[in-house]
Design an enzyme around this catalytic site. Structure first.
Site, mmCIF file in Angstrom:
data_model
loop_
_atom_site.group_PDB
_atom_site.id
_atom_site.type_symbol
_atom_site.label_atom_id
_atom_site.label_comp_id
_atom_site.label_asym_id
_atom_site.label_seq_id
_atom_site.Cartn_x
_atom_site.Cartn_y
_atom_site.Cartn_z
ATOM 1 N N HIS A 30 0.801 -1.233 0.000
ATOM 2 C CA HIS A 30 0.000 0.000 0.000
ATOM 3 C C HIS A 30 0.824 1.268 0.000
ATOM 4 O O HIS A 30 0.265 2.352 0.182
ATOM 5 C CB HIS A 30 -0.922 0.057 1.224
ATOM 6 C CG HIS A 30 -2.009 -0.954 1.227
ATOM 7 N ND1 HIS A 30 -3.260 -0.711 0.715
ATOM 8 C CD2 HIS A 30 -2.030 -2.222 1.678
ATOM 9 C CE1 HIS A 30 -4.014 -1.780 0.869
ATOM 10 N NE2 HIS A 30 -3.287 -2.718 1.451
ATOM 11 N N LYS A 79 1.222 14.359 0.252
ATOM 12 C CA LYS A 79 -0.140 14.663 -0.209
ATOM 13 C C LYS A 79 -0.276 16.149 -0.556
ATOM 14 O O LYS A 79 -1.245 16.581 -1.143
ATOM 15 C CB LYS A 79 -1.161 14.255 0.847
ATOM 16 C CG LYS A 79 -1.234 12.738 1.058
ATOM 17 C CD LYS A 79 -2.242 12.389 2.144
ATOM 18 C CE LYS A 79 -2.219 10.925 2.560
ATOM 19 N NZ LYS A 79 -2.926 10.032 1.631
ATOM 20 N N LYS A 92 -7.967 14.170 4.201
ATOM 21 C CA LYS A 92 -7.098 12.990 4.208
ATOM 22 C C LYS A 92 -6.046 13.203 5.284
ATOM 23 O O LYS A 92 -5.939 14.297 5.831
ATOM 24 C CB LYS A 92 -6.417 12.805 2.853
ATOM 25 C CG LYS A 92 -5.744 14.082 2.316
ATOM 26 C CD LYS A 92 -5.156 13.906 0.923
ATOM 27 C CE LYS A 92 -6.145 14.020 -0.191
ATOM 28 N NZ LYS A 92 -6.311 12.840 -1.008
ATOM 29 N N ARG A 93 -5.252 12.148 5.586
ATOM 30 C CA ARG A 93 -4.165 12.340 6.540
ATOM 31 C C ARG A 93 -3.265 13.485 6.069
ATOM 32 O O ARG A 93 -3.132 13.732 4.870
ATOM 33 C CB ARG A 93 -3.336 11.050 6.661
ATOM 34 C CG ARG A 93 -4.019 9.969 7.472
ATOM 35 C CD ARG A 93 -4.221 10.387 8.910
ATOM 36 N NE ARG A 93 -2.988 10.354 9.655
ATOM 37 C CZ ARG A 93 -2.753 9.544 10.679
ATOM 38 N NH1 ARG A 93 -3.677 8.701 11.099
ATOM 39 N NH2 ARG A 93 -1.598 9.569 11.316
ATOM 40 N N THR A 105 -8.567 6.738 -1.894
ATOM 41 C CA THR A 105 -9.943 6.233 -1.998
ATOM 42 C C THR A 105 -10.931 7.367 -1.735
ATOM 43 O O THR A 105 -12.073 7.305 -2.182
ATOM 44 C CB THR A 105 -10.192 5.076 -1.004
ATOM 45 O OG1 THR A 105 -9.614 5.426 0.256
ATOM 46 C CG2 THR A 105 -9.563 3.789 -1.497
ATOM 47 N N LYS A 123 -14.743 8.502 -3.358
ATOM 48 C CA LYS A 123 -15.953 8.876 -2.607
ATOM 49 C C LYS A 123 -16.447 10.249 -3.049
ATOM 50 O O LYS A 123 -17.650 10.490 -3.189
ATOM 51 C CB LYS A 123 -15.652 8.880 -1.098
ATOM 52 C CG LYS A 123 -15.325 7.493 -0.565
ATOM 53 C CD LYS A 123 -14.592 7.484 0.775
ATOM 54 C CE LYS A 123 -13.953 6.114 0.978
ATOM 55 N NZ LYS A 123 -12.988 6.080 2.104
HETATM 56 C C1 26V Z 1 2.546 2.329 7.695
HETATM 57 C C2 26V Z 1 3.114 2.419 8.924
HETATM 58 C C3 26V Z 1 4.559 2.509 8.997
HETATM 59 C C4 26V Z 1 5.041 2.152 10.347
HETATM 60 C C5 26V Z 1 4.298 2.872 11.412
HETATM 61 C C6 26V Z 1 2.852 2.529 11.420
HETATM 62 C C7 26V Z 1 2.304 2.447 10.059
HETATM 63 C C8 26V Z 1 0.932 2.373 9.922
HETATM 64 C C9 26V Z 1 0.368 2.277 8.674
HETATM 65 C C10 26V Z 1 1.173 2.264 7.566
HETATM 66 C C11 26V Z 1 0.524 2.087 6.260
HETATM 67 C C12 26V Z 1 0.704 3.197 5.341
HETATM 68 C C13 26V Z 1 0.194 2.762 4.044
HETATM 69 C C14 26V Z 1 -1.157 3.332 3.691
HETATM 70 O O1 26V Z 1 -1.967 3.711 4.504
HETATM 71 N N1 26V Z 1 -1.375 3.371 2.419
HETATM 72 C C15 26V Z 1 -2.589 3.890 1.834
HETATM 73 O O2 26V Z 1 -3.379 2.788 1.446
HETATM 74 C C16 26V Z 1 -4.583 3.176 0.820
HETATM 75 C C17 26V Z 1 -5.370 1.931 0.550
HETATM 76 O O3 26V Z 1 -4.734 1.151 -0.401
HETATM 77 C C18 26V Z 1 -4.279 3.944 -0.442
HETATM 78 O O4 26V Z 1 -5.494 4.375 -1.013
HETATM 79 C C19 26V Z 1 -3.400 5.155 -0.147
HETATM 80 O O5 26V Z 1 -3.013 5.775 -1.348
HETATM 81 C C20 26V Z 1 -2.171 4.710 0.616
HETATM 82 O O6 26V Z 1 -1.419 5.825 1.052
#
Ligand code: 26V
Length: 809
Positions: free
Chosen positions: A357, A551, A545-546, A653, A657
């Site tokens: 992701h 972004k 968004k975050r 996403t 929406k």
């Molecule tokens: C990464 C990490 C890194 C370590 C610390 C904790 C933590 C927690 C979550 C993440 C995941 C980051 C990846 C993420 O959220 N990706 C998003 O995924 C969406 C669904 O596929 C996508 O639409 C977004 O573009 C993408 O940024």
């Protein structure tokens, strides 16, 4: 399949629940109890469906998928279940008969916020879609006592408050105490040879943590199938150490218990960089180990042996966080069920699949090998062996270069690289949009994809569209029902039925009227909550968004500064009044993200204090963005900001929406914007900025120099000058630095100034078209009509057929 029940029967069920569960009758009851009893009645309907689905799956011997994800973001449940079960109207009547309004209940429900953002919400959308499409599939995660923090903005600064959601939100959970598992940490490994000459590993002296499954049921739209989301809660096997207590060591007497309970206490609120915290590693192993034990136990119960495991189950790893599922499955097979290494390895390779992701290097998980060896010695020994065999396997491939070997190694420089472990073992690896899937093949997993190109596929993300259309925007849904009929509710592609009417003037007027009503509703809410005045006739320009550098909320903000300066210079400039709406959380330790929030806030304040502008320009930073808040923003939005640096946003996403609700995208060719662009064409989207390829070139040549743009472009020079002074009395030196020389020395990695001019011009065009409502509304209709491909039903179907190879109930 709807539940057939009358309002008076429902009324009777709720009364009975109140009496049995809370010992009360409706005349003497607290609102919260009435709410809980109502939810419990709805939950009972679902429990029956979950049970029926389970029996049917076993009777037919169907394959099931287990979707492992450290995050899920279900949001609220009552409205969703009532809608899915087709009981909303009767429920409304029953609640009215009890002297309450169903909407009151909807508003009371806290979001289950067990995730950070897109990744967690996607997981929840997929559970909805699987149940709707009658695929047997279950989510597995952690039952965080505290979900994503509540965000409060105090004088422009984000502060974080704990999100204690379980009191009211807990009605949706059912504890399955008898399915408790043990998870082992620490300890030592002993090697020995058994009578068959096989090497045996015994794990001793470990600490035990108990895992109790809390089940949250998952309904599908008018579907007879219902699935579940298993959320593991950690408990200690020891309540109090009485010996320590007797010695007067009160805190130490409780230590073991706290160490166990803390594992499921809180969701890590960061998603931008890894912090090698032991607790997070413990969380990952805790939920993965408990989940795999449950999967194996259930399979054994149904089939008597594990020999059919690979035919009957699929295990999906949502980003790298649940990667330990791979060695844990092998551990269970070898140590608990006597399978050989080769057998266990082959089963793991045929059941595991993985979705990536993110391409952001700082979010790619790595764990220090020493930490894993200390906390999870047996898991460490299995990973080392996978790593050894990986390098052995390369002996047959002289074509792979030394550099590629280094890149593909699972253990490297004392770290375990989770993504490499996933890609090595998973039978299928997918990205979440076409562009992103291409990037992972060509860049981060290049070595792997040259060895096994067929392993890599794309599944473009999708959304549970009925939540954002039928539930969140009932007026638009009603219009669609009346114009194209309700079939789109089960087949989103049928939204295209409105496309032939894109020039139908009365229809466009009805569409515009609904948008206006949604904007009024939004403005009233904002006024009630924060006392702000918003002009419902202004253009609602939305970025929710975050908060992340990539972004580029900053690009949006500097454009607002440009508008502000232009308007001050020429108050009669022919631009439509605009309301810029921002919302999103920053990771608590992410300094720059918090500065961006502070800038949005103070810019908004300064504009409010500028009399000649306050009717033309408004900047609103809405605090505490969450799933339920998105449900009232999306229907009111008109312009959707999807402005990440091309190549960085895996999919997005929110973009889907917003499009579904008739907002028009202003965006770069990034993530799923590429697919949006293909669906609606140049004329119905505001595309700007560099392509991923152009970005690649600029960065490869180390050619991004912000000062070139400052010197070339007087608008940029003016903006930079503006930021160098105080804004609403506050200084923003770090942001100024970031834009011009970069933060801590190196140029802004997201090249904001390089895309500015293109963005500004495109924004100008958007403003001009907004002033021609006929044109704008037509574009809006075309966006709605083409949103069908972004249904999670479609995505889930692709996962089921291409990756999990399963069939429907
Ligand atoms: C990464 C990490 C890194 C370590 C610390 C904790 C933590 C927690 C979550 C993440 C995941 C980051 C990846 C993420 O959220 N990706 C998003 O995924 C969406 C669904 O596929 C996508 O639409 C977004 O573009 C993408 O940024």
């Amino acid at each position: 399949m709807d539940i057939t029940i009358t309002a008076s029967e429902l009324y009777g069920l709720i009364r009975r629940k109140l009496l049995r569960h809370f010992g009360r009758n409706p005349e003497h009851v607290r609102l919260q109890e009435l709410y809980k009893a109502t939810c419990m009645v709805v939950r009972d309907f679902l429990a029956e469906r979950v049970d029926e689905t389970f029996n049917e799956v076993n009777a037919q011997g169907l394959k099931q998928v287990y979707y492992l994800s450290m995050e899920f973001l279900p949001g609220t449940s009552l409205r969703n279940h009532a809608f899915n079960l087709g009981i909303e109207p009767v429920l409304r009547e029953a609640v009215a008969a009890l002297g309450r309004n169903l909407d009151e209940f909807y508003e009371m429900e806290p979001d289950a916020g067990l995730g950070n953002g897109g990744l967690g919400r996607l997981a929840s959308c997929y559970l909805d879609a699987l149940a709707t499409e009658r695929y047997p599939g279950h989510g597995m995660s952690i039952c965080y006592e505290y979900g994503i923090f509540k965000q409060k903005i105090v004088d422009g600064r984000q502060t974080e408050l704990p999100d204690d959601w379980t009191d009211l939100g807990g009605v949706w959970l059912i504890a399955k105490e008898d399915e408790m598992k043990e998870v082992h940490f620490g300890g030592r490994l002993k090697e020995s040879w058994d009578e068959n000459g096989r090497l045996r590993m015994t794990h001793t002296d470990y600490r035990t943590v108990l895992a109790v499954p809390q089940e949250m049921m998952v309904s599908g739209y008018r579907s007879s199938a219902a699935n579940s989301l298993i959320l593991w809660e950690s408990r200690s096997p020891i309540e109090i150490d009485m010996e320590k207590f007797a010695e007067g060591k009160y805190l130490q007497a409780m230590e073991e218990r706290y160490k166990a309970e803390i594992i499921s206490q809180i969701l890590y609120p960061a998603d931008e960089h890894i912090e090698g915290k032991t607790l997070r590693l413990q969380q990952q192993y805790f939920f993965v180990s408990a989940s795999l034990q449950m999967i194996v136990d259930k399979h054994l119960m149904a089939y008597g042996s594990l020999d059919l495991l690979a035919d009957k189950i699929a295990i999906h790893i949502n980003d790298t966080h649940p990667t330990l599922a791979i060695p844990e499955l092998m551990r269970i097979l070898m140590d608990d069920h006597d399978y050989s290494w080769n057998e266990a390895d082959s089963i793991a390779r045929s059941v595991i699949s993985y979705t990536n992701h993110t391409v952001m290097p700082e979010a790619l998980e790595r764990w220090p090998e020493a930490l894993v060896a200390q906390e999870l010695p047996r898991i460490h020994s299995i990973i080392s062996e996978i790593n050894n065999r990986q390098s052995q396997s390369w002996l047959d491939h002289p074509e792979i270069t030394e550099e590629q070997r280094q890149e593909m190694a699972i253990i490297h420089d004392g770290n375990i690289r989770m993504a490499n472990l996933c890609v090595e073992t998973a039978h299928t690896v997918n990205g979440v949009s076409e562009l992103h899937s291409q990037i992972i093949k060509d860049n981060i997993f290049k070595g792997f994809s040259s060895l096994k190109p067929e392993k890599f596929i794309n599944v473009t993300n999708g959304i549970a569209y009925r939540r954002w259309l039928n539930q969140a925007n009932p007026k638009l849904a009603e219009l669609l029902d009346s114009v194209i009929g309700p079939a789109y509710r089960n087949d989103a592609r049928r939204l295209a039925g409105i496309l032939p009417l894109k020039d139908d003037v009365p229809l466009l007027a009805r569409l515009a009227k609904i948008k206006r009503e949604n904007k009024v509703r939004f403005s009233n809410n904002a006024n009630r909550l924060w006392g702000v005045q918003i002009d419902p006739d202004s253009l609602f320009d939305v970025q929710v968004k975050r908060i992340h550098e990539y972004k580029r909320q900053l690009l949006n903000l500097i454009h607002i500064i440009d508008l502000y300066l232009r308007w001050q210079e020429d108050p009669n400039a022919d631009l439509p009044p605009r309301t810029f709406i921002f919302a999103g959380k920053a990771a608590p330790s992410y300094f720059l993200a918090k500065e961006i929030i502070r800038l949005a806030y103070h810019l908004g304040q300064q504009i409010d204090a500028t009399p000649k502008l306050k009717d033309k320009l408004k900047v609103l930073f809405m605090e505490n963005y969450a799933v339920s808040m998105s449900e009232w923003i999306m229907p009111a939005a008109e312009l959707s900001e999807q402005i990440s640096l091309a190549g960085k946003e895996a999919s997005g996403t929110g973009n889907m929406k917003l499009m579904l609700n008739g907002a028009i995208t202003i965006g770069t060719l990034d993530g799923a914007n590429v697919e949006i662009h293909r669906a609606v064409g140049d004329d119905n989207m505001f595309l700007f900025g560099m392509t991923a390829e152009e970005v690649g070139q600029l960065l490869a040549e180390n050619n991004y120099n912000p000062w070139t743009y400052v010197l070339q472009n007087p608008s940029i020079a003016r903006i930079i000058d503006f930021i160098s002074h105080k804004i609403n009395g506050e200084s923003f030196a770090e942001i100024l630095n970031y834009l011009t020389t970069g933060f801590q020395g190196s140029a802004d990695p997201f090249c904001i100034l390089a895309d500015f001019e293109s963005y500004r011009k495109t924004q100008q065009r958007a403003g001009q078209i907004y002033q021609k409502p006929a044109e704008w509304n037509r574009m809006s209709l075309i966006n709605i009509g083409n949103a069908g491909i972004f249904s999670a039903d479609r995505s889930a179907g692709e996962y089921a057929s291409k990756i999990w190879k399963m069939s429907r109930l």
